[in-house]
Every structure is written in structure tokens, then in C-alpha cells.
Design an enzyme around this catalytic site. Structure first.
Site, PDB file in Angstrom:
ATOM      1  N   HIS A 140     -37.675  -6.975 -12.289  1.00 39.93           N
ATOM      2  CA  HIS A 140     -37.002  -5.713 -11.968  1.00 39.93           C
ATOM      3  C   HIS A 140     -37.089  -4.763 -13.156  1.00 39.93           C
ATOM      4  CE1 HIS A 140     -34.129  -2.862 -10.430  1.00 39.93           C
ATOM      5  NE2 HIS A 140     -33.331  -3.047 -11.470  1.00 39.93           N
ATOM      6  N   LYS A 161     -32.917   3.919 -15.758  1.00 41.22           N
ATOM      7  CA  LYS A 161     -34.342   3.598 -15.889  1.00 41.22           C
ATOM      8  C   LYS A 161     -35.212   4.593 -15.119  1.00 41.22           C
ATOM      9  CE  LYS A 161     -33.762  -0.539 -14.214  1.00 41.22           C
ATOM     10  NZ  LYS A 161     -32.281  -0.560 -14.084  1.00 41.22           N
ATOM     11  N   ASP A 179     -38.896  -0.175  -9.800  1.00 46.86           N
ATOM     12  CA  ASP A 179     -38.021  -1.174  -9.185  1.00 46.86           C
ATOM     13  C   ASP A 179     -38.574  -2.592  -9.313  1.00 46.86           C
ATOM     14  OD1 ASP A 179     -35.605  -1.867  -7.928  1.00 46.86           O
ATOM     15  OD2 ASP A 179     -36.614  -2.043  -5.998  1.00 46.86           O
ATOM     16  N   ARG A 246     -29.156  -1.450 -36.943  1.00 42.81           N
ATOM     17  CA  ARG A 246     -29.807  -0.176 -37.243  1.00 42.81           C
ATOM     18  C   ARG A 246     -31.125  -0.363 -37.991  1.00 42.81           C
ATOM     19  NH1 ARG A 246     -26.712   4.463 -36.997  1.00 42.81           N
ATOM     20  NH2 ARG A 246     -27.958   5.380 -38.684  1.00 42.81           N
TER      21      ARG A 246
END
Length: 313
Positions: A140, A161, A179, A246
Site C-alpha cells: 500500500h 500520500k 494505492d 535530526r
């Protein structure tokens, strides 16, 4: 078990290789039962050690057979065909010897001929089988072509997305699949992604419904397939969740079908331009593929500075 039939191979590769069906049934199966066995191992030159392969006879094999007694050739051919190879192909434009035709008929094995060189036939069939019988998985997400790099965008439902994909398409990048993405391991370190036929060219965006990207943005906005190079995971921070690292020293990796692929995590928050961030991640990946690691360069520069070699910056 991943498998295909001689009939399917003949249908797909017959016109390209100019295959002529001489005799025998087409219902034999080529299958891959073991993960360690690659589909390309299913075809090769005439071989007594691997009799279950699809056997290709070229000018060299037939020249050897002409120098041997008929009994010896028949013995070897019967030994190979008793193992029921899927088919025999006589290549190099050679005329099919009667003894080969007779043994194939006796063992009910399909026999083909082609004017193409035997090496070319083997290369083409190995490439075909490596794709046809490759390990496959459906995942997916959204698969995009960004700056020529295949990027698989993942994340929980509602992470954005499809919206990110739409923004990237509007910036000139290409859609492969939305998808559901079908990934195939076509080589030991190569993953190839493509779209299921039903979903091809379509993208679903909340509030807009289903959009046909090819119709809206044109032919150049869609891609048939891409090699996976980068996984981009969209993560919406939850209350109490730690901030992402980070300055990651070790690049994150994601394993799909046994192939390790670089992965970046982009925190989703209001006001963040994810399209720009993803493009930057892709450019960084391109540099890393060329051997340029910006993080390591910074660490090396910092180390030189701490050691008092600041003038060498």
C-alpha cells in the site's frame, strides 16, 4: 510456487524470436519452487547435468552430434528428455535433425525451431522468465518517478500520500501507481514497481475523488514501471511522540523481498512543503548513489575543526 507454461512463453516470445512449433504439446510448466533458484536458471544450452531446463540446441551442439554415433546421440537425448524438460529449441537457423524430432515425439516434449542465434535466444528467454517468474509483493502506498528515481511513498491512511503525489505531478514528475503497488524482484538487488491494470493512470484524492492523471496532465505524467530507489515514509506526529532524529548518522533502510532500500521519514505538519522536502531527499539520494554523502562530509569537517585543522576547511 511461481510458474508459467510453454504455451504462454510461445505466445509472448514466439513473434520476437520467430519460434516455429514443430511438434509436441504446449502444456508443460516452467516453475520456481525454491527461493534460492532464479528463474533465469530454467533455460540454457543442451546440458546433461541440468536436464530439466528448457534446452536450446545451436550449431555447436548439432555439429558435435554429427561427429558422434547415432546410438550415442540417441542415448544422451533420451537421458535428457526422460527428465521431461519443458521444451527443446533448435536455434541458429539449423534444420531439425530427424533423431531430435523422433526423441521429442517419443517423450511427448514440445519442439521448436528459430533462425535466431542460440545465445540470443537464451538471453531473451532468461530475461523474460526472470520478469515473468520474479518474486512479487503488493504494498500500500504511492509509487512515483521523481527526477528519474523511483520513490515509494508510504504512511498511514490520511497522511497525505495522494495529495503529495498530486503536488509532485503538477511539478513535472510522473505517477507509476496509487494505492496498490506491485513490486517484483527482477534481479538479486533490483526491485521493479508497476501499477495493477485496474488502477493504471488513476489516483484517489480526498475531496476530489478519482482523477485520471493521464487525461488531466497528459501522457508524460504517467510511467509504466520504475526501479525502486527510495522509500519515503510520511509520519504524522502523535502527542508525546519523540522528535525524529535530526542528524541520522546511519541511513534508515527498508527491506522488501530481501532487497534493502534507503528510507527517509518526513514528519507531516501544517505548513511543511513535503514536495520540496521529498525532492531534496531524492537529490540527496542521487548524490549518495554517486558516492557523495553530505552528512559524512559535515562530520569529517567537524572532526577536522575539533582537531585544530580549521584552516583546511
Amino acid at each position: 510456487m511461481r510458474q508459467t507454461s510453454v504455451a504462454r512463453l510461445y505466445e509472448d516470445q514466439g513473434p520476437r524470436l520467430q519460434l516455429t512449433h514443430v511438434s509436441g504439446p504446449l502444456d508443460a510448466v516452467l516453475s520456481v519452487a525454491e527461493e534460492r533458484m532464479w528463474p533465469a536458471d530454467l533455460v540454457g544450452h543442451l546440458n546433461l547435468i541440468h536436464p530439466t531446463r528448457l534446452q536450446v540446441l545451436g550449431a555447436a551442439e548439432l555439429e558435435w552430434a554429427r561427429r558422434q554415433s547415432r546410438e550415442k546421440v540417441a542415448h544422451h537425448l533420451n537421458g535428457i528428455l526422460s527428465a521431461r524438460p519443458p521444451a527443446i529449441i533448435v536455434a541458429d537457423g539449423c534444420e531439425t535433425p530427424n533423431i531430435v524430432h523422433g526423441v521429442c515425439t517419443a517423450h511427448n516434449v514440445a519442439l521448436f525451431s528459430t533462425p535466431h542465434p542460440s545465445a540470443s535466444v537464451i538471453d531473451q528467454l532468461r530475461l523474460y522468465l526472470s520478469r515473468q517468474l520474479a518474486e512479487k509483493i503488493s504494498l500500500h502506498g504511492v509509487f512515483m518517478d521523481v527526477l528519474g528515481i523511483g520513490v515509494f511513498i508510504t504512511g498511514n491512511s490520511g497522511a497525505g500520500k495522494s495529495e503529495l503525489a498530486l503536488e509532485l505531478i503538477s511539478r513535472g514528475h510522473g505517477l507509476v501507481a496509487d494505492d496498490i503497488v506491485e513490486f517484483s524482484r527482477t534481479a538479486p538487488t533490483v526491485l521493479e514497481g508497476r501499477c495493477p491494470e485496474l488502477l493504471k493512470d488513476f489516483i484517489e484524492v480526498r475531496g476530489l475523488g478519482i482523477l485520471n492523471i493521464r487525461t488531466i496532465f497528459g501522457e508524460t505524467a504517467c510511467r509504466r514501471k520504475m526501479r525502486l530507489r527510495l522509500v519515503c515514509h510520511l509520519e504524522r506526529r502523535q502527542p508525546g511522540q519523540d522528535d525524529p532524529n535530526r542528524l541520522p548518522v546511519q541511513q534508515e533502510q527498508q527491506v522488501i523481498l530481501g532487497v534493502s532500500t534507503p528510507r527517509v521519514t518526513l514528519p507531516v505538519a501544517a505548513g511543511r512543503n513535503l514536495a520540496v522536502l521529498l525532492e531534496a531527499a531524492v537529490r540527496s539520494t542521487i548524490l549518495q548513489l554517486r558516492g557523495v554523502d553530505s552528512t559524512q562530509e559535515f562530520i569529517d569537517r567537524q572532526s577536522r575543526m575539533l582537531m585544530g585543522d580549521g584552516d583546511g576547511l
